[in-house]
Scaffold this motif. Structure first.
Motif, PDB file in Angstrom:
ATOM      1  N   LEU A 244      -7.727 -17.738  24.820  1.00 48.14           N
ATOM      2  CA  LEU A 244      -7.324 -17.116  24.510  1.00 48.14           C
ATOM      3  C   LEU A 244      -5.953 -17.112  23.134  1.00 48.14           C
ATOM      4  N   GLN A 245      -5.941 -18.658  23.121  1.00 49.54           N
ATOM      5  CA  GLN A 245      -5.031 -18.802  21.877  1.00 49.54           C
ATOM      6  C   GLN A 245      -5.891 -19.262  20.622  1.00 49.54           C
ATOM      7  N   SER A 246      -6.873 -19.387  20.636  1.00 49.89           N
ATOM      8  CA  SER A 246      -7.701 -19.532  19.337  1.00 49.89           C
ATOM      9  C   SER A 246      -7.948 -18.506  19.069  1.00 49.89           C
ATOM     10  N   LEU A 247      -8.347 -16.757  19.965  1.00 45.18           N
ATOM     11  CA  LEU A 247      -8.455 -15.812  19.997  1.00 45.18           C
ATOM     12  C   LEU A 247      -7.467 -15.034  18.627  1.00 45.18           C
ATOM     13  N   ALA A 248      -5.996 -15.904  19.538  1.00 43.05           N
ATOM     14  CA  ALA A 248      -4.868 -15.049  18.810  1.00 43.05           C
ATOM     15  C   ALA A 248      -4.638 -15.922  17.590  1.00 43.05           C
ATOM     16  N   GLN A 249      -5.086 -17.325  17.141  1.00 46.39           N
ATOM     17  CA  GLN A 249      -5.091 -17.234  16.197  1.00 46.39           C
ATOM     18  C   GLN A 249      -6.415 -16.789  14.852  1.00 46.39           C
ATOM     19  N   GLN A 250      -7.404 -16.303  15.647  1.00 44.89           N
ATOM     20  CA  GLN A 250      -8.255 -16.083  14.996  1.00 44.89           C
ATOM     21  C   GLN A 250      -7.869 -14.371  14.543  1.00 44.89           C
ATOM     22  N   LEU A 251      -7.041 -13.909  15.772  1.00 44.52           N
ATOM     23  CA  LEU A 251      -6.558 -12.652  15.470  1.00 44.52           C
ATOM     24  C   LEU A 251      -5.265 -12.613  14.266  1.00 44.52           C
ATOM     25  N   GLN A 252      -4.423 -13.309  14.810  1.00 47.00           N
ATOM     26  CA  GLN A 252      -3.710 -13.759  13.377  1.00 47.00           C
ATOM     27  C   GLN A 252      -3.928 -14.316  11.937  1.00 47.00           C
ATOM     28  N   GLU A 253      -4.814 -14.695  11.920  1.00 42.77           N
ATOM     29  CA  GLU A 253      -6.011 -15.009  10.175  1.00 42.77           C
ATOM     30  C   GLU A 253      -6.332 -14.051  10.043  1.00 42.77           C
ATOM     31  N   ARG A 254      -7.101 -13.157  10.823  1.00 39.78           N
ATOM     32  CA  ARG A 254      -7.845 -11.920  10.648  1.00 39.78           C
ATOM     33  C   ARG A 254      -6.368 -10.761  10.156  1.00 39.78           C
ATOM     34  N   THR A 255      -5.900 -10.939  10.688  1.00 42.80           N
ATOM     35  CA  THR A 255      -4.693 -10.226  10.725  1.00 42.80           C
ATOM     36  C   THR A 255      -3.881 -10.349   9.168  1.00 42.80           C
ATOM     37  N   ALA A 256      -3.981 -11.657   8.913  1.00 41.54           N
ATOM     38  CA  ALA A 256      -3.191 -12.347   7.252  1.00 41.54           C
ATOM     39  C   ALA A 256      -3.823 -11.566   6.992  1.00 41.54           C
ATOM     40  N   GLU A 257      -5.606 -11.897   6.971  1.00 41.77           N
ATOM     41  CA  GLU A 257      -6.295 -11.985   5.774  1.00 41.77           C
ATOM     42  C   GLU A 257      -6.355  -9.858   5.786  1.00 41.77           C
ATOM     43  N   LEU A 258      -5.894  -9.383   6.525  1.00 43.00           N
ATOM     44  CA  LEU A 258      -6.518  -7.682   6.362  1.00 43.00           C
ATOM     45  C   LEU A 258      -5.059  -7.157   5.383  1.00 43.00           C
ATOM     46  N   SER A 259      -3.955  -8.175   5.767  1.00 42.37           N
ATOM     47  CA  SER A 259      -2.994  -7.854   5.504  1.00 42.37           C
ATOM     48  C   SER A 259      -3.049  -7.741   3.423  1.00 42.37           C
ATOM     49  N   ALA A 260      -3.621  -9.162   3.239  1.00 43.49           N
ATOM     50  CA  ALA A 260      -3.982  -9.654   1.948  1.00 43.49           C
ATOM     51  C   ALA A 260      -4.775  -8.742   1.390  1.00 43.49           C
ATOM     52  N   SER A 261      -5.718  -8.714   2.322  1.00 46.59           N
ATOM     53  CA  SER A 261      -6.476  -7.633   1.395  1.00 46.59           C
ATOM     54  C   SER A 261      -5.867  -5.796   1.740  1.00 46.59           C
ATOM     55  N   ARG A 262      -4.934  -5.842   2.189  1.00 45.44           N
ATOM     56  CA  ARG A 262      -4.931  -4.392   2.423  1.00 45.44           C
ATOM     57  C   ARG A 262      -3.467  -4.501   1.171  1.00 45.44           C
ATOM     58  N   ALA A 263      -3.068  -5.374   1.544  1.00 44.24           N
ATOM     59  CA  ALA A 263      -2.191  -6.073  -0.188  1.00 44.24           C
ATOM     60  C   ALA A 263      -2.804  -5.623  -1.786  1.00 44.24           C
ATOM     61  N   GLN A 264      -4.397  -6.574  -1.386  1.00 41.84           N
ATOM     62  CA  GLN A 264      -4.879  -6.438  -2.720  1.00 41.84           C
ATOM     63  C   GLN A 264      -5.127  -4.773  -2.554  1.00 41.84           C
ATOM     64  N   MET A 265      -5.632  -3.909  -1.579  1.00 43.92           N
ATOM     65  CA  MET A 265      -6.122  -2.907  -2.135  1.00 43.92           C
ATOM     66  C   MET A 265      -5.039  -1.565  -2.305  1.00 43.92           C
ATOM     67  N   GLN A 266      -4.005  -1.975  -2.421  1.00 42.89           N
ATOM     68  CA  GLN A 266      -2.754  -1.040  -2.156  1.00 42.89           C
ATOM     69  C   GLN A 266      -2.498  -1.286  -4.244  1.00 42.89           C
ATOM     70  N   ALA A 267      -3.072  -2.661  -4.639  1.00 39.13           N
ATOM     71  CA  ALA A 267      -2.554  -2.728  -5.872  1.00 39.13           C
ATOM     72  C   ALA A 267      -3.189  -2.280  -6.459  1.00 39.13           C
ATOM     73  N   LEU A 268      -4.928  -2.207  -5.801  1.00 41.74           N
ATOM     74  CA  LEU A 268      -5.615  -1.314  -6.786  1.00 41.74           C
ATOM     75  C   LEU A 268      -5.596   0.063  -6.769  1.00 41.74           C
ATOM     76  N   LEU A 269      -5.195   0.122  -6.211  1.00 43.20           N
ATOM     77  CA  LEU A 269      -4.923   1.261  -6.146  1.00 43.20           C
ATOM     78  C   LEU A 269      -3.839   2.640  -6.792  1.00 43.20           C
ATOM     79  N   ASP A 270      -2.848   1.380  -6.871  1.00 43.99           N
ATOM     80  CA  ASP A 270      -1.705   1.575  -7.240  1.00 43.99           C
ATOM     81  C   ASP A 270      -1.833   1.900  -9.057  1.00 43.99           C
ATOM     82  N   TYR A 271      -2.433   0.865  -9.003  1.00 40.28           N
ATOM     83  CA  TYR A 271      -2.394   0.603 -10.589  1.00 40.28           C
ATOM     84  C   TYR A 271      -3.905   0.574 -11.149  1.00 40.28           C
ATOM     85  N   THR A 272      -4.891   1.522 -10.482  1.00 36.93           N
ATOM     86  CA  THR A 272      -5.746   1.782 -11.325  1.00 36.93           C
ATOM     87  C   THR A 272      -5.146   3.218 -11.877  1.00 36.93           C
ATOM     88  N   PRO A 273      -6.335   3.415 -13.314  1.00 42.84           N
ATOM     89  CA  PRO A 273      -5.842   4.564 -14.080  1.00 42.84           C
ATOM     90  C   PRO A 273      -6.724   5.947 -13.549  1.00 42.84           C
TER      91      PRO A 273
END
Ligand code: ADP
Length: 785
Positions: A244-273
């Motif tokens: 569970l802890q490992s899953l929680a860790q993975q979940l945390q990492e995945r959440t961080a990745e998703l949040s970074a990916s989301r931030a990238q996506m948002q930046a792309l969406l915001d700054y694309t012409p």
């Protein structure tokens, strides 16, 4: 029940012991004992406290105190009342105190009740239950393991002998051992419940996680008798927790990745012409990026999410949108559209890409649109198209041949004029085909030079021939490299000009020039022969003329007899004609010499004033005979000039003679000198120099001018071009009247030019004329005017 029974035994024992001691005191005949019953009284207190604990000890103390006090009764007072002497209370108090202390002291020596021992029937049952219980059970007393059930023994793979005492400690995982011992010891010491999760290793080395709980078991007096514990296998739970802890860790990492990916996506969406939006199948806007808001926000409001297309788009536009969605839905493909849209700053062209979005079940739930504003690109394309159109129109009607090549120099385009000049079709000229039209003799040279220019990106210019079917065409071909905005070579653009006619004209011109040169040479030879002839002739003519002039002059002097009027008239005529002929011959001789380059000047420094004076004196008689006045203006501009005295005098005499000749009686003639710069000289009517001389001083910027002005008849403008030409007399009738040869001015001009000078004149018909000779003047000769 068992505890209550134990208590009964402990307290009952105390009472029994007190009773026995009291009986012994009562029965004792020993006076010492009778006087000090306390000595025996301590025995039940000690025994009760040792074997029964604090409670029974205290009970024995109280009972024994009462018994002892009773065994030594208080004395009676004189009034018969009982008198308790202070001395009687002291032993009781001391006994009570000592009894309490002894009880308290012996409390720790009190042995707790032994755990149930096998032997009795109920104990055997209890033992069986404990051994078969599906949990590990144990009892710890006096810091060592005193009991461990069968389940726990088999779990650890140890016998109860191995486990009891401190043997169980070896089963604890080495990493946990220290803290487990510390915690359990602390619990034992403080009599607090113990609970811990730690790892154990069985005999085979298998690791288990256990939950160990132990609670102190107390007697009726609250004394801890022992610790009773249980161990539960929580390995599965621990593993589940770890997972569970490992899953929680993975979940945390995945959440961080998703949040970074989301931030990238948002930046792309915001700054694309690009404009990006999502509209669900019902027409509700689900998402619009920053560019959408930048362009459409002011038109359709903010926020747009949650609004329906029909609410913010004009009905026609919304209908088009829904129609598109249906098409995409039907085809399930990405579709591209291009359309114009009127925005506040004008019409914009958008390239729109739309595609469906599907949920996990594959059902289309929305459409995503990506739009790019391609207005500038469109305008650029249109401008390019128009430019190309213009180029093609110009090219089509240009009389010049026009061609385009790629970077390798291969032809990609020719206009109709090029095809006509080269005699090739459009298709035949493409690639390297154009080279086939070049004249075989020029082909190799042209190909090599063109290849060099094309590969090095240099401008090209060359003349060569095209070999058409029956004719040869000379062309001048030029080309320039074409560069892109980034400086990259794109190819070449060039022109071809038909220069056949020019070439032919040039050839004719060259032939003519050669012919003229030949004629010139002939003429020069003729001229030289003429001059030679004239020189010879002049010499031959002068000899008899001298005789004619001499003898006619002698006869006219009448030294050899008188002459009748007719003879005198004829002799005068002979003499004057001879004079005229001699002057003519002299002039001819001089001209011939100059043209033959044989006239040499005798340069010397000449006093200008003296020269002018001499010239005036020589014509003075003639002027007087015509009642003409002679003036001279000689400002001290310059004192000396460098020249040939006779020749300059000849120039002055010619000007003065003409002035006297062509000025009516009573007129005035002025001889003037002046100094001018070469720039000022330009303002005079200076005649072209026939042959440049390289005389010393010719490059001087200063000139001294000798000018003769008269108030004579002047020369009509239309005749002025005849002046200074050989044998040219302006008015035949007048000149015949005045005499003259028509050679004077021509000779004057040649003589002045031989000095590195120039001549000029001005004349106004009926007013007068001024003839000037300008001689170069060394600067050192110039004096202030
Ligand atoms: P000529 O010996 O006949 O005078 P010139 O060469 O000296 O020959 O002069 C050429 C002609 O220029 C003259 O015949 C005359 O017509 C004209 N001419 C020269 N000087 C003057 C002048 N001062 N006034 C008017 N006409 C002049």
């Amino acid at each position: 029940m068992e505890v209550a029974l134990s208590q009964l035994w402990r307290y009952g024992g105390a009472v029994l012991l007190v009773a026995i001691a009291s009986l012994l005191i009562l029965l004792a005949s020993d006076p010492t004992i009778a006087a000090n019953p306390w000595l025996i009284g301590f025995a039940p207190v000690i025994l009760s406290a040792r074997y029964g604990g604090l409670g029974p000890g205290l009970l024995a103390t109280v009972l024994m105190g009462v018994a002892c006090a009773y065994s030594s009764p208080p004395s009676l007072t004189s009034s018969g009342a009982i008198a308790v002497a202070p001395n009687d209370l002291i032993p009781v108090s001391v006994f009570a105190l000592e009894g309490i202390l002894i009880s308290a002291f012996l409390k720790k020596f009190h042995a707790p009740p032994s755990p149930p021992q096998p032997g009795s029937h109920s104990q055997q049952q209890l033992r069986a239950i404990l051994d078969n219980a599906p949990v590990g059970l144990y009892v710890v007393g006096n810091s060592s393991c005193e009991f461990m059930n069968q389940y726990l023994c088999s779990w650890l793979g140890l016998t109860s002998e191995q486990i009891l005492g401190s043997g169980w400690i070896d089963s604890i995982h080495p990493e946990d051992r220290e803290w487990v011992i510390r915690a359990s010891t602390e619990s034992l010491t403080t009599a607090q419940p113990f609970e811990a999760e730690y790892r154990i290793l069985d005999q085979s080395g298998t690791l288990y996680w256990i939950l160990d709980r132990a609670v102190p078991v107390r007697d009726e007096a609250g004394q801890v008798q022992f610790f009773q514990g249980s161990c539960v296998d929580i390995t599965a739970r621990k593993q589940a927790e770890e997972r569970l802890q490992s899953l929680a860790q993975q979940l945390q990492e995945r959440t961080a990745e998703l949040s970074a990916s989301r931030a990238q996506m948002q930046a792309l969406l915001d700054y694309t012409p690009a404009i990006i939006y999502i509209i669900d199948v019902d027409g509700y806007m689900r998402f619009a990026n920053a560019e959408w808001y930048r362009i459409f926000g002011p038109l359709f409001g903010n926020p747009i999410e949650g609004q329906n297309l029909r609410d913010f788009l004009p009905p026609e536009a919304a209908a088009v949108f829904f129609q598109e969605n249906e098409e995409i839905f039907a085809s399930a493909k990405v579709m591209t559209f291009e359309n114009d849209m009127t925005l506040p700053d004008g019409v914009h062209t958008f390239l729109r890409i739309k595609f469906p979005l599907q949920d996990a079940s594959g059902e289309v739930y929305a459409f995503c649109g990506v739009s790019l504003d391609i207005t500038e690109r469109k305008q650029g394309e249109e401008a390019l198209r128009q430019s190309e159109e213009r180029f093609r129109s110009l090219s089509a009607c240009s009389p010049l041949g026009i061609f385009l090549t790629d970077t390798q120099g291969n032809c990609t385009y020719t206009n109709p004029s090029w095809q006509a000049i080269a005699g090739l079709t459009f298709e035949a000229a493409l690639g390297e085909g154009w080279a086939q039209a070049i004249h075989p003799e020029d082909r190799e040279r042209v190909a090599a030079y063109w290849s060099y220019c094309a590969s090095s990106g240099q401008a090209y210019s060359d003349e060569f021939r095209f070999q058409r079917r029956e004719t040869v065409c000379w062309v001048h071909s030029r080309s320039s490299p074409l560069f892109a905005d980034n400086g990259q070579l794109m190819g070449h653009v060039g022109t071809v000009e038909d220069i056949t006619e020019r070439k032919q004209a040039n050839e004719q011109l060259q032939a003519l020039t050669r012919q003229l040169q030949a004629q010139n040479e002939q003429l020069t030879e003729v001229s030289r022969l003429k001059s030679e002839f004239l020189t010879n002739m002049s010499h031959e003519l002068r000899t008899p003329l001298t005789s004619i002039l001499g003898f006619s002059s002698v006869l006219l002097q009448k030294n050899f007899g008188a002459l009748n009027p007719k003879q005198e008239q004829y002799l005068s005529l002979i003499h004057s004609s001879g004079d005229h002929l001699l002057a003519l011959i002299n002039d001819l001789l001089d001209l011939a010499k100059i043209e033959a380059g044989k006239l040499e000047l005798d340069f010397e420094e000449l006093n200008l004033a003296a020269l002018c004076q001499a010239a005036l004196e020589m014509v003075e008689v003639r002027a007087l005979s015509k009642q003409q006045q002679l003036f001279q203006e000689l400002p001290l501009a310059c004192e000396f000039i460098l020249g040939d005295r006779q020749r300059i005098l000849q120039v002055l005499l010619n000007y003065l003679s003409n002035a006297i000749k062509f000025t009516p009686g009573g007129g005035t003639i002025t001889l003037r000198t002046q100094v001018v710069t070469d720039v000022e000289l330009q303002s005079f009517n200076v005649l072209e120099v026939e042959e440049e001389t390289t005389l010393q001083g010719a490059s001087t910027p200063m000139f001294v001018g000798l000018s003769v002005s008269d108030t004579g008849i002047g020369i009509p403008v239309e005749d002025q071009h005849l002046l200074f030409q050989t044998f040219q007399q302006v008015d035949g009738a007048t000149d015949r009247r005045h005499g003259g040869t028509g050679l004077g001015l021509a000779l004057t001009k040649r003589l002045v030019e031989l000095h590195g000078g120039k001549v000029s004149f001005t004349s106004t018909c009926g007013v007068g004329s001024t003839f000037s000779a300008w001689f170069p003047l060394p600067e050192s000769n110039v004096e202030p005017i």
